[in-house]
Design a protein around this motif. Structure first.
Motif, PDB file in Angstrom:
ATOM      1  N   LYS A 252      10.652  33.054  33.843  1.00 52.84           N
ATOM      2  CA  LYS A 252       9.445  33.848  34.063  1.00 52.84           C
ATOM      3  C   LYS A 252       8.551  33.219  35.132  1.00 52.84           C
ATOM      4  CE  LYS A 252       8.806  36.407  29.757  1.00 52.84           C
ATOM      5  NZ  LYS A 252       7.859  36.704  28.649  1.00 52.84           N
ATOM      6  N   VAL A 253       8.500  31.912  35.146  1.00 54.48           N
ATOM      7  CA  VAL A 253       7.721  31.231  36.184  1.00 54.48           C
ATOM      8  C   VAL A 253       8.350  31.491  37.550  1.00 54.48           C
ATOM      9  CG1 VAL A 253       7.038  28.968  37.087  1.00 54.48           C
ATOM     10  CG2 VAL A 253       6.795  29.471  34.652  1.00 54.48           C
ATOM     11  N   ALA A 254       9.651  31.425  37.614  1.00 47.44           N
ATOM     12  CA  ALA A 254      10.345  31.694  38.876  1.00 47.44           C
ATOM     13  C   ALA A 254      10.087  33.127  39.335  1.00 47.44           C
ATOM     14  CB  ALA A 254      11.841  31.440  38.718  1.00 47.44           C
ATOM     15  N   ASP A 255      10.148  34.082  38.405  1.00 47.90           N
ATOM     16  CA  ASP A 255       9.865  35.476  38.755  1.00 47.90           C
ATOM     17  C   ASP A 255       8.458  35.620  39.312  1.00 47.90           C
ATOM     18  OD1 ASP A 255      12.372  36.170  37.886  1.00 47.90           O
ATOM     19  OD2 ASP A 255      11.700  36.956  35.940  1.00 47.90           O
ATOM     20  N   ARG A 256       7.516  34.901  38.719  1.00 49.25           N
ATOM     21  CA  ARG A 256       6.123  34.979  39.168  1.00 49.25           C
ATOM     22  C   ARG A 256       5.977  34.445  40.591  1.00 49.25           C
ATOM     23  NH1 ARG A 256       2.036  35.856  35.541  1.00 49.25           N
ATOM     24  NH2 ARG A 256      -0.079  35.644  36.353  1.00 49.25           N
ATOM     25  N   LEU A 257       6.818  33.459  40.929  1.00 52.10           N
ATOM     26  CA  LEU A 257       6.772  32.855  42.262  1.00 52.10           C
ATOM     27  C   LEU A 257       7.685  33.560  43.263  1.00 52.10           C
ATOM     28  CD1 LEU A 257       6.774  29.112  41.148  1.00 52.10           C
ATOM     29  CD2 LEU A 257       4.862  30.330  42.218  1.00 52.10           C
TER      30      LEU A 257
ATOM     31  N   ALA B 195      15.452  31.112  39.481  1.00 52.02           N
ATOM     32  CA  ALA B 195      15.114  30.127  38.448  1.00 52.02           C
ATOM     33  C   ALA B 195      15.706  28.759  38.773  1.00 52.02           C
ATOM     34  CB  ALA B 195      15.609  30.614  37.088  1.00 52.02           C
ATOM     35  N   MET B 196      16.916  28.718  39.343  1.00 55.65           N
ATOM     36  CA  MET B 196      17.558  27.438  39.605  1.00 55.65           C
ATOM     37  C   MET B 196      16.789  26.612  40.629  1.00 55.65           C
ATOM     38  SD  MET B 196      19.945  27.272  37.472  1.00 55.65           S
ATOM     39  CE  MET B 196      20.610  25.724  38.073  1.00 55.65           C
ATOM     40  N   SER B 197      16.029  27.277  41.483  1.00 53.52           N
ATOM     41  CA  SER B 197      15.286  26.537  42.506  1.00 53.52           C
ATOM     42  C   SER B 197      14.153  25.707  41.896  1.00 53.52           C
ATOM     43  CB  SER B 197      14.723  27.499  43.559  1.00 53.52           C
ATOM     44  OG  SER B 197      13.778  28.390  42.982  1.00 53.52           O
ATOM     45  N   LEU B 198      13.708  26.074  40.680  1.00 53.50           N
ATOM     46  CA  LEU B 198      12.636  25.313  40.028  1.00 53.50           C
ATOM     47  C   LEU B 198      13.121  23.958  39.538  1.00 53.50           C
ATOM     48  CD1 LEU B 198      11.198  28.087  40.106  1.00 53.50           C
ATOM     49  CD2 LEU B 198      10.397  27.624  37.769  1.00 53.50           C
ATOM     50  N   TYR B 199      14.378  23.886  39.132  1.00 54.80           N
ATOM     51  CA  TYR B 199      14.846  22.685  38.446  1.00 54.80           C
ATOM     52  C   TYR B 199      14.915  21.465  39.358  1.00 54.80           C
ATOM     53  CZ  TYR B 199      15.906  25.593  34.426  1.00 54.80           C
ATOM     54  OH  TYR B 199      15.796  26.445  33.343  1.00 54.80           O
TER      55      TYR B 199
ATOM     56  N   ALA C  74       1.577  28.518  38.356  1.00 57.46           N
ATOM     57  CA  ALA C  74       2.189  29.743  37.844  1.00 57.46           C
ATOM     58  C   ALA C  74       2.390  29.661  36.334  1.00 57.46           C
ATOM     59  CB  ALA C  74       3.531  29.991  38.543  1.00 57.46           C
ATOM     60  N   GLY C  75       2.779  28.485  35.838  1.00 56.64           N
ATOM     61  CA  GLY C  75       2.949  28.306  34.401  1.00 56.64           C
ATOM     62  C   GLY C  75       1.637  28.475  33.653  1.00 56.64           C
ATOM     63  N   ILE C  76       0.555  27.938  34.198  1.00 52.35           N
ATOM     64  CA  ILE C  76      -0.759  28.063  33.572  1.00 52.35           C
ATOM     65  C   ILE C  76      -1.203  29.521  33.553  1.00 52.35           C
ATOM     66  CG2 ILE C  76      -3.209  27.492  33.830  1.00 52.35           C
ATOM     67  CD1 ILE C  76      -2.268  24.757  34.968  1.00 52.35           C
ATOM     68  N   GLU C  77      -1.026  30.212  34.654  1.00 52.19           N
ATOM     69  CA  GLU C  77      -1.411  31.629  34.723  1.00 52.19           C
ATOM     70  C   GLU C  77      -0.650  32.444  33.682  1.00 52.19           C
ATOM     71  OE1 GLU C  77      -0.587  32.644  38.735  1.00 52.19           O
ATOM     72  OE2 GLU C  77      -2.323  31.561  39.553  1.00 52.19           O
ATOM     73  N   LEU C  78       0.632  32.150  33.539  1.00 49.55           N
ATOM     74  CA  LEU C  78       1.459  32.873  32.574  1.00 49.55           C
ATOM     75  C   LEU C  78       1.015  32.557  31.138  1.00 49.55           C
ATOM     76  CD1 LEU C  78       3.896  34.765  32.332  1.00 49.55           C
ATOM     77  CD2 LEU C  78       5.379  32.740  32.381  1.00 49.55           C
ATOM     78  N   ALA C  79       0.744  31.288  30.858  1.00 49.39           N
ATOM     79  CA  ALA C  79       0.307  30.900  29.518  1.00 49.39           C
ATOM     80  C   ALA C  79      -1.059  31.488  29.189  1.00 49.39           C
ATOM     81  CB  ALA C  79       0.266  29.369  29.406  1.00 49.39           C
ATOM     82  N   ASP C  80      -1.962  31.506  30.161  1.00 47.85           N
ATOM     83  CA  ASP C  80      -3.284  32.100  29.936  1.00 47.85           C
ATOM     84  C   ASP C  80      -3.171  33.579  29.588  1.00 47.85           C
ATOM     85  OD1 ASP C  80      -4.560  29.700  30.464  1.00 47.85           O
ATOM     86  OD2 ASP C  80      -5.153  30.231  32.502  1.00 47.85           O
TER      87      ASP C  80
ATOM     88  N   SER D 143      12.105  26.057  51.228  1.00 44.88           N
ATOM     89  CA  SER D 143      11.475  27.169  50.494  1.00 44.88           C
ATOM     90  C   SER D 143       9.957  27.035  50.430  1.00 44.88           C
ATOM     91  CB  SER D 143      12.027  27.232  49.068  1.00 44.88           C
ATOM     92  OG  SER D 143      11.601  26.093  48.326  1.00 44.88           O
ATOM     93  N   GLY D 144       9.446  25.833  50.620  1.00 43.41           N
ATOM     94  CA  GLY D 144       8.014  25.601  50.496  1.00 43.41           C
ATOM     95  C   GLY D 144       7.553  25.491  49.052  1.00 43.41           C
ATOM     96  N   LEU D 145       8.489  25.556  48.109  1.00 50.46           N
ATOM     97  CA  LEU D 145       8.146  25.472  46.695  1.00 50.46           C
ATOM     98  C   LEU D 145       7.670  24.064  46.357  1.00 50.46           C
ATOM     99  CD1 LEU D 145       8.247  27.234  44.107  1.00 50.46           C
ATOM    100  CD2 LEU D 145      10.521  26.262  43.667  1.00 50.46           C
ATOM    101  N   THR D 146       6.596  23.969  45.593  1.00 51.65           N
ATOM    102  CA  THR D 146       6.044  22.674  45.209  1.00 51.65           C
ATOM    103  C   THR D 146       5.840  22.614  43.699  1.00 51.65           C
ATOM    104  OG1 THR D 146       3.730  23.389  45.405  1.00 51.65           O
ATOM    105  CG2 THR D 146       4.793  22.492  47.401  1.00 51.65           C
ATOM    106  N   VAL D 147       5.735  21.387  43.200  1.00 49.63           N
ATOM    107  CA  VAL D 147       5.440  21.202  41.775  1.00 49.63           C
ATOM    108  C   VAL D 147       4.090  21.832  41.440  1.00 49.63           C
ATOM    109  CG1 VAL D 147       4.923  19.487  39.998  1.00 49.63           C
ATOM    110  CG2 VAL D 147       6.871  19.142  41.536  1.00 49.63           C
ATOM    111  N   SER D 148       3.110  21.651  42.302  1.00 51.47           N
ATOM    112  CA  SER D 148       1.777  22.205  42.040  1.00 51.47           C
ATOM    113  C   SER D 148       1.817  23.720  41.892  1.00 51.47           C
ATOM    114  CB  SER D 148       0.806  21.808  43.149  1.00 51.47           C
ATOM    115  OG  SER D 148       0.623  20.408  43.172  1.00 51.47           O
ATOM    116  N   ALA D 149       2.588  24.395  42.751  1.00 54.16           N
ATOM    117  CA  ALA D 149       2.687  25.850  42.675  1.00 54.16           C
ATOM    118  C   ALA D 149       3.370  26.279  41.373  1.00 54.16           C
ATOM    119  CB  ALA D 149       3.458  26.389  43.872  1.00 54.16           C
TER     120      ALA D 149
END
Length: 276
Positions: free
Chosen positions: A52-57, A61-65, A35-41, A25-31
């Motif tokens: 919500k972070v998964a939606d932003r990416l 959602a399960m792929s984040l865990y 996304a979490g910081i952008e959402l919190a800001d 998927s190319g998903l990384t912890v950094s990404a």
């Protein structure tokens, strides 16, 4: 082993860069963290969820865990990431601005600005720090100007804590003032212009003469009931003066023992700050 110890160890490994590989998927912890910081800001810390972070990416959602096990880990990663903005990994940043007092003002200004960019930091509820690399560099950077000025190690930590706690409290007040302005639709000057004439009519009790005088002086100066910016500057001056007095106490009345652990000879001058 304490019940939460494995989770703490897992979080520390994540903070220090022990991340799963991106996979197909190319998903990384950094990404995920970005996304979490952008959402919190944009919406505040309470709005941050794994979904919500998964939606932003644009992923499930399960792929984040597989990369970040939960919101607690994500929050720790977000906090450590924004701490990296303070000094750009330059642990000498504060020592180059001048003497230790100038350095503490620099540290205070940088931390105040960080709260302005990321006000969700106020909503972090844990009293224990997430000991990531950027927090560790932050601590190192902010301690260095205090090293060698005459304070013992524990007092150095206490002096820094006092400065940072003052920044935290005044920056919180600043956020609350800003929120009140936005929610009320009134500037501080408009609010003061509305309430000041009424207060002059109702505050006629002789027992309130001092509060009326001082409150009136504050309102006249700031067009508001308070000025967090003034409180920051005044408090910081007072704190630094107190630290300076403490340094004088340690360097004049508490001389360091000699090389063999013995007190210096009678009549000898105490060592100057920073002398080995």
């Amino acid at each position: 082993m304490p019940r939460g110890a494995p989770d703490l160890a897992r979080t520390i490994y994540l903070l220090w860069g022990h991340h799963p590989s991106p996979g197909r998927s190319g998903l990384t912890v950094s990404a995920i963290v970005r996304a979490g910081i952008e959402l919190a800001d944009a919406e505040g810390l309470d709005a941050v969820s794994m979904r919500k972070v998964a939606d932003r990416l644009g992923v499930g959602a399960m792929s984040l865990y597989g990369h970040v096990p939960g919101k607690d880990d994500l929050t720790a990663l977000m906090v450590d990431s924004v701490y990296g903005e303070l000094y750009d990994n330059d642990v000498e940043a504060a020592t180059r601005v001048g003497d230790w007092r100038a350095a503490m003002r620099f540290v205070a200004a940088r931390n105040w600005a960080l709260y302005e960019r990321h006000p969700w930091l106020f909503d972090i509820r844990s009293a224990r720090p997430s000991l990531g690399p950027n927090l560790s560099r932050k601590y190192e950077t902010e301690l260095r100007p205090l090293d060698g000025i005459g304070l013992p190690d524990v007092e150095m930590d206490a002096a820094l804590t006092l400065v940072l706690s003052h920044v935290d409290s005044t920056a919180r007040a600043h956020r609350n003032v800003s929120r009140t302005r936005a929610e009320s639709g009134m500037s501080d000057a408009e609010w003061w212009a509305a309430v000041a004439p009424v207060l002059e009519q109702v505050m006629v009790d002789d027992e309130l003469v001092l509060s009326a005088r001082v409150g009136g002086a504050v309102g006249a100066r700031f067009d508001a009931a308070q000025s967090p910016e003034h409180a920051l500057a005044f408090g910081l001056d007072t704190i630094l003066d107190g630290i300076e007095a403490r340094i004088a106490e340690f360097t004049t009345t508490r001389p360091d023992p000699g090389p063999a652990g013995e007190a210096p000879p009678a009549g000898s001058a105490p060592p100057a700050p920073g002398d080995g």
